[in-house]
Motif scaffolding. Structure first.
Motif, PDB file in Angstrom:
ATOM      1  N   VAL A  22       0.868  -1.162   0.000  1.00 55.87           N
ATOM      2  CA  VAL A  22       0.000   0.000   0.000  1.00 55.87           C
ATOM      3  C   VAL A  22       0.912   1.222   0.000  1.00 55.87           C
ATOM      4  N   THR A  23       0.683   2.140  -0.938  1.00 54.07           N
ATOM      5  CA  THR A  23       1.503   3.334  -1.081  1.00 54.07           C
ATOM      6  C   THR A  23       0.689   4.519  -0.586  1.00 54.07           C
ATOM      7  N   LEU A  24       1.170   5.149   0.495  1.00 57.44           N
ATOM      8  CA  LEU A  24       0.404   6.179   1.194  1.00 57.44           C
ATOM      9  C   LEU A  24       1.221   7.449   1.374  1.00 57.44           C
ATOM     10  N   ASP A  25       0.540   8.600   1.284  1.00 51.75           N
ATOM     11  CA  ASP A  25       1.229   9.856   1.582  1.00 51.75           C
ATOM     12  C   ASP A  25       1.371  10.007   3.098  1.00 51.75           C
ATOM     13  N   TYR A  26       2.015  11.073   3.514  1.00 48.67           N
ATOM     14  CA  TYR A  26       2.308  11.316   4.926  1.00 48.67           C
ATOM     15  C   TYR A  26       1.060  11.250   5.809  1.00 48.67           C
ATOM     16  N   ASP A  27      -0.006  11.942   5.418  1.00 49.00           N
ATOM     17  CA  ASP A  27      -1.214  11.958   6.237  1.00 49.00           C
ATOM     18  C   ASP A  27      -1.856  10.582   6.357  1.00 49.00           C
ATOM     19  N   ARG A  71       4.522   1.580   1.767  1.00 47.67           N
ATOM     20  CA  ARG A  71       5.429   2.399   0.961  1.00 47.67           C
ATOM     21  C   ARG A  71       5.031   3.856   1.115  1.00 47.67           C
ATOM     22  N   ALA A  72       6.008   4.718   1.227  1.00 44.74           N
ATOM     23  CA  ALA A  72       5.750   6.155   1.333  1.00 44.74           C
ATOM     24  C   ALA A  72       5.589   6.732  -0.067  1.00 44.74           C
ATOM     25  N   LYS A  73       4.476   7.385  -0.303  1.00 45.51           N
ATOM     26  CA  LYS A  73       4.175   7.982  -1.605  1.00 45.51           C
ATOM     27  C   LYS A  73       4.898   9.320  -1.755  1.00 45.51           C
ATOM     28  N   THR A 129      14.033  24.865  -2.561  1.00 50.19           N
ATOM     29  CA  THR A 129      13.969  24.086  -3.790  1.00 50.19           C
ATOM     30  C   THR A 129      12.742  23.196  -3.714  1.00 50.19           C
ATOM     31  N   ARG A 130      11.930  23.207  -4.753  1.00 52.95           N
ATOM     32  CA  ARG A 130      10.754  22.318  -4.809  1.00 52.95           C
ATOM     33  C   ARG A 130      11.196  20.951  -5.307  1.00 52.95           C
ATOM     34  N   VAL A 131      10.732  19.916  -4.622  1.00 53.62           N
ATOM     35  CA  VAL A 131      11.055  18.534  -4.985  1.00 53.62           C
ATOM     36  C   VAL A 131       9.793  17.683  -4.829  1.00 53.62           C
ATOM     37  N   GLU A 132       9.858  16.470  -5.321  1.00 55.11           N
ATOM     38  CA  GLU A 132       8.802  15.494  -5.067  1.00 55.11           C
ATOM     39  C   GLU A 132       9.470  14.247  -4.540  1.00 55.11           C
ATOM     40  N   ARG A 133       9.134  13.885  -3.302  1.00 50.70           N
ATOM     41  CA  ARG A 133       9.720  12.718  -2.655  1.00 50.70           C
ATOM     42  C   ARG A 133       8.854  12.325  -1.462  1.00 50.70           C
ATOM     43  N   ALA A 134       9.154  11.186  -0.880  1.00 51.41           N
ATOM     44  CA  ALA A 134       8.426  10.742   0.310  1.00 51.41           C
ATOM     45  C   ALA A 134       8.721  11.694   1.455  1.00 51.41           C
ATOM     46  N   PHE A 135       7.715  11.953   2.281  1.00 54.97           N
ATOM     47  CA  PHE A 135       7.838  12.864   3.416  1.00 54.97           C
ATOM     48  C   PHE A 135       7.778  12.064   4.713  1.00 54.97           C
ATOM     49  N   GLN A 136       8.838  12.162   5.502  1.00 55.18           N
ATOM     50  CA  GLN A 136       8.886  11.483   6.803  1.00 55.18           C
ATOM     51  C   GLN A 136       9.365  12.491   7.842  1.00 55.18           C
ATOM     52  N   PRO A 137       8.445  13.356   8.309  1.00 56.14           N
ATOM     53  CA  PRO A 137       8.841  14.394   9.256  1.00 56.14           C
ATOM     54  C   PRO A 137       9.238  13.828  10.612  1.00 56.14           C
TER      55      PRO A 137
END
Length: 177
Positions: A22-27, A71-73, A129-137
């Motif tokens: 399952v691929t999920l965003d941070y929230d 998986r982190a989206k 810088t704008r990027v697109e990557r997995a977010f793990q705060p």
């Protein structure tokens, strides 16, 4: 519908035995109960005893003994750099003072896009810088999930939003500035 009933951290579950992912965003990676839409297209009910902060590589044990990989989206982020370590620490302080979910990386910070916060950071000398990557705060000092106050289903139970906080939900608490 199958149920995912246990969360296990990366490296502590048999990753080679996962039947799906399952691929999920941070929230979506901080939930207790919700329908998960697996990468294969099937649906699984996440049904944990409490909300858990899931990270890339974690596993979810299914009630039948099978496993689901987490998986982190990738999502839009802003990387923040500064002239030196002192300046970066100062920027981190300003983000923390605003309770903004922030990922701490080697020589940089990462946040979700927020034009008000970005303008403040640039005014303080940050290079963005704008990027697109997995977010793990970073997790909170009290074991919470990076600025989240524990909500079972992501709902705001008596919370309020702050425009300068990227629309994040917060419960009222006093600040002494």
């Amino acid at each position: 519908m199958k149920r995912a009933i246990e969360h296990v951290a990366a490296g502590r579950w048999p990753a080679g035995e996962s039947s799906d992912a399952v691929t999920l965003d941070y929230d979506a990676r901080f939930r207790r109960r919700m329908v998960l839409h697996c990468d294969s297209g099937r649906e699984v009910l996440l049904d944990l005893p409490k909300a858990v902060a899931m990270a890339d590589g974690d596993g979810l044990r299914l009630e039948d003994g099978g496993w689901l990989a987490v998986r982190a989206k990738p999502e839009p982020l802003v990387e923040i750099r500064a002239a030196d370590a002192h300046a970066l620490a100062r920027l981190a302080w300003h983000l923390g003072n605003r309770h903004l979910a922030t990922e701490i990386a080697d020589g940089m910070l990462r946040i979700r896009p927020d034009h008000v916060i970005e303008a403040m950071l640039e005014g303080l000398g940050a290079r963005l810088t704008r990027v697109e990557r997995a977010f793990q705060p970073e997790g909170g000092a009290y074991g919470d999930h990076a600025g989240h106050h524990h909500h079972d289903d992501g709902d705001a139970h008596g919370g309020h939003t702050h425009g300068g906080h990227g629309g994040r939900i917060h419960h009222h608490h006093d600040h002494h500035h």
